[in-house]
Design an enzyme around this catalytic site. Structure first.
Site, PDB file in Angstrom:
ATOM      1  N   ARG A  13       0.850  -1.207   0.000  1.00 18.05           N
ATOM      2  CA  ARG A  13       0.000   0.000   0.000  1.00 18.05           C
ATOM      3  C   ARG A  13       0.884   1.255   0.000  1.00 18.05           C
ATOM      4  O   ARG A  13       0.482   2.290   0.524  1.00 18.05           O
ATOM      5  CB  ARG A  13      -0.956   0.016   1.190  1.00 18.05           C
ATOM      6  CG  ARG A  13      -1.705  -1.293   1.405  1.00 18.05           C
ATOM      7  CD  ARG A  13      -2.632  -1.255   2.613  1.00 18.05           C
ATOM      8  NE  ARG A  13      -3.039  -2.606   3.013  1.00 18.05           N
ATOM      9  CZ  ARG A  13      -3.731  -2.883   4.112  1.00 18.05           C
ATOM     10  NH1 ARG A  13      -4.124  -1.906   4.903  1.00 18.05           N
ATOM     11  NH2 ARG A  13      -4.052  -4.135   4.397  1.00 18.05           N
ATOM     12  N   ASP A  41      -4.360  -1.630  -3.609  1.00 19.89           N
ATOM     13  CA  ASP A  41      -5.649  -2.328  -3.645  1.00 19.89           C
ATOM     14  C   ASP A  41      -6.597  -1.516  -4.526  1.00 19.89           C
ATOM     15  O   ASP A  41      -6.756  -0.308  -4.314  1.00 19.89           O
ATOM     16  CB  ASP A  41      -6.222  -2.428  -2.230  1.00 19.89           C
ATOM     17  CG  ASP A  41      -5.248  -3.088  -1.278  1.00 19.89           C
ATOM     18  OD1 ASP A  41      -5.063  -4.309  -1.378  1.00 19.89           O
ATOM     19  OD2 ASP A  41      -4.656  -2.377  -0.440  1.00 19.89           O
ATOM     20  N   HIS A  54      -8.249   0.160   0.330  1.00 19.45           N
ATOM     21  CA  HIS A  54      -8.240  -1.223   0.802  1.00 19.45           C
ATOM     22  C   HIS A  54      -9.595  -1.716   1.286  1.00 19.45           C
ATOM     23  O   HIS A  54     -10.052  -2.795   0.917  1.00 19.45           O
ATOM     24  CB  HIS A  54      -7.218  -1.369   1.931  1.00 19.45           C
ATOM     25  CG  HIS A  54      -7.162  -2.744   2.515  1.00 19.45           C
ATOM     26  ND1 HIS A  54      -8.004  -3.162   3.523  1.00 19.45           N
ATOM     27  CD2 HIS A  54      -6.385  -3.811   2.210  1.00 19.45           C
ATOM     28  CE1 HIS A  54      -7.741  -4.415   3.819  1.00 19.45           C
ATOM     29  NE2 HIS A  54      -6.758  -4.846   3.039  1.00 19.45           N
ATOM     30  N   GLU A 114      -3.472  -5.318  -6.604  1.00 23.75           N
ATOM     31  CA  GLU A 114      -4.411  -6.298  -6.060  1.00 23.75           C
ATOM     32  C   GLU A 114      -5.839  -5.884  -6.408  1.00 23.75           C
ATOM     33  O   GLU A 114      -6.268  -4.778  -6.072  1.00 23.75           O
ATOM     34  CB  GLU A 114      -4.274  -6.412  -4.533  1.00 23.75           C
ATOM     35  CG  GLU A 114      -5.231  -7.471  -4.006  1.00 23.75           C
ATOM     36  CD  GLU A 114      -5.323  -7.553  -2.482  1.00 23.75           C
ATOM     37  OE1 GLU A 114      -4.439  -7.052  -1.781  1.00 23.75           O
ATOM     38  OE2 GLU A 114      -6.329  -8.127  -2.023  1.00 23.75           O
ATOM     39  N   LYS A 116      -9.424  -5.905  -5.563  1.00 25.31           N
ATOM     40  CA  LYS A 116     -10.050  -6.059  -4.240  1.00 25.31           C
ATOM     41  C   LYS A 116     -11.538  -5.740  -4.375  1.00 25.31           C
ATOM     42  O   LYS A 116     -11.981  -4.664  -3.965  1.00 25.31           O
ATOM     43  CB  LYS A 116      -9.371  -5.060  -3.297  1.00 25.31           C
ATOM     44  CG  LYS A 116      -9.563  -5.323  -1.839  1.00 25.31           C
ATOM     45  CD  LYS A 116      -8.385  -6.056  -1.317  1.00 25.31           C
ATOM     46  CE  LYS A 116      -8.336  -6.209   0.153  1.00 25.31           C
ATOM     47  NZ  LYS A 116      -7.382  -7.262   0.516  1.00 25.31           N
ATOM     48  N   ASP A 236       5.249  -2.788   4.904  1.00 20.80           N
ATOM     49  CA  ASP A 236       4.816  -1.406   5.108  1.00 20.80           C
ATOM     50  C   ASP A 236       6.015  -0.471   5.266  1.00 20.80           C
ATOM     51  O   ASP A 236       5.864   0.744   5.209  1.00 20.80           O
ATOM     52  CB  ASP A 236       3.945  -1.309   6.374  1.00 20.80           C
ATOM     53  CG  ASP A 236       2.723  -2.218   6.303  1.00 20.80           C
ATOM     54  OD1 ASP A 236       2.201  -2.438   5.197  1.00 20.80           O
ATOM     55  OD2 ASP A 236       2.288  -2.708   7.371  1.00 20.80           O
TER      56      ASP A 236
HETATM   57  O1  G3P Z   1      -1.475  -8.276  -1.778  1.00 21.30           O
HETATM   58  C1  G3P Z   1      -0.960  -8.655  -0.556  1.00 21.30           C
HETATM   59  C2  G3P Z   1      -1.806  -8.162   0.598  1.00 21.30           C
HETATM   60  O2  G3P Z   1      -2.059  -6.792   0.389  1.00 21.30           O
HETATM   61  C3  G3P Z   1      -3.090  -8.897   0.760  1.00 21.30           C
HETATM   62  O3  G3P Z   1      -3.829  -8.543   1.890  1.00 21.30           O
HETATM   63  O4  G3P Z   1      -5.542  -7.254   3.130  1.00 21.30           O
HETATM   64  O5  G3P Z   1      -3.266  -6.306   2.841  1.00 21.30           O
HETATM   65  O6  G3P Z   1      -4.816  -6.427   0.913  1.00 21.30           O
HETATM   66  P1  G3P Z   1      -4.376  -7.068   2.210  1.00 21.30           P
HETATM   67 MG    MG Z   2      -3.556  -5.663  -0.654  1.00 20.99          MG
END
Ligand code: G3P
Ligand code: MG
Length: 245
Positions: A13, A41, A54, A114, A116, A236
């Site tokens: 992110r 995301d 996210h 990603e 999402k 991060d």
């Molecule tokens: O793409 C890896 C990771 O970001 C997946 O989980 O919840 O952080 O989007 P989350």
């Molecule tokens: Mg992610």
């Protein structure tokens, strides 16, 4: 720009320990910290525009309230996406995918996008993110990798942009991981490092897939995962993990 296969540290992110996640400020900071790849995301607004955020709801990371899918882009763009994190970041907006792609190309950041989807929107989101990425990303640069927890989104991404590489996201390695990766045409598995073991990793690697783990903020743990043979980690704090990569 390096291909993802050459990169070990992916800013999760953006440099989201130090700047509000999924904002242009967080991605720019990742580049300042010498990260070579970012994760973001992507989801759809009510009017089917792609934004980088996210949660399904606006509440945690913006000044808005309610589900992303119930708001048009114009409404979301009016929100503040930085002040919740630190007043220094007041005025940051929820970026569009288009803005993200422009910044990543300019700052030499490989995009790992990603998909999402909000509930019930997997097919649309997968198709939209893949089509927009294929259309907008400069052709001379390495092709971005799309990932998702949603098999439906990955299927639709493949149909919309078959040439974009894909990764399957799973919290834990599923028993039928091989069948899933094959069926979805994915070249990589992205999973939570907490549930990975050297034996499980070895099986997936032997089958020819890349394995990348989230979210690793402890340098000692990153070193251990790299020693096991993990290809890359999402973090991060790219500054800390780059020191051991
Ligand atoms: O793409 C890896 C990771 O970001 C997946 O989980 O919840 O952080 O989007 P989350
Ligand atoms: Mg992610």
């Amino acid at each position: 720009m390096q291909e993802l296969s050459q990169i070990r540290v992916i800013a999760h992110r953006g440099a989201s320990l130090y700047a509000p996640e999924n904002t242009l400020a967080a991605f720019a900071l990742a580049a300042d910290q010498r990260a070579r790849a970012i994760e973001c995301d992507a989801k759809l607004t009510r009017d089917d525009r792609i934004v980088l955020i996210h949660d399904d709801r606006l509440d945690r990371t913006t000044s808005g309230r309610g589900p992303v899918r119930r708001h048009d882009l114009k409404e979301i763009r009016a929100l503040d996406a930085g002040a919740w994190f630190d007043p220094r970041f007041a005025g940051e907006r929820v970026p569009t995918l288009e803005e993200g792609l422009a910044l990543w190309a300019e700052r030499d950041l490989f995009p790992q996008i990603e998909i999402k989807p909000c509930l019930g929107r997997a097919a649309r989101t997968g198709a939209a993110v893949a089509a927009a990425t294929a259309r907008l990303w400069p052709r001379h640069l390495p092709r971005p990798v799309l990932s998702s927890f949603s098999p439906r989104a990955l299927d639709m991404a493949r149909a919309a942009a078959p040439d974009l590489p894909r990764a399957y996201l799973a919290e834990r390695l599923p028993i039928d991981w091989r069948r899933r990766l094959e069926r979805l045409g994915c070249g990589a598995l992205h999973c939570n490092h907490k549930y990975l073991t050297p034996a499980r990793l070895a099986k997936v690697k032997r089958a020819g897939y890349a394995v990348r783990c989230y979210t690793v903020n402890d340098p000692a743990r990153a070193r251990e995962l790299f020693a096991w043979g993990v290809d890359a980690v999402f973090t991060d704090c790219p500054d800390r993990i780059l020191a051991v990569a």
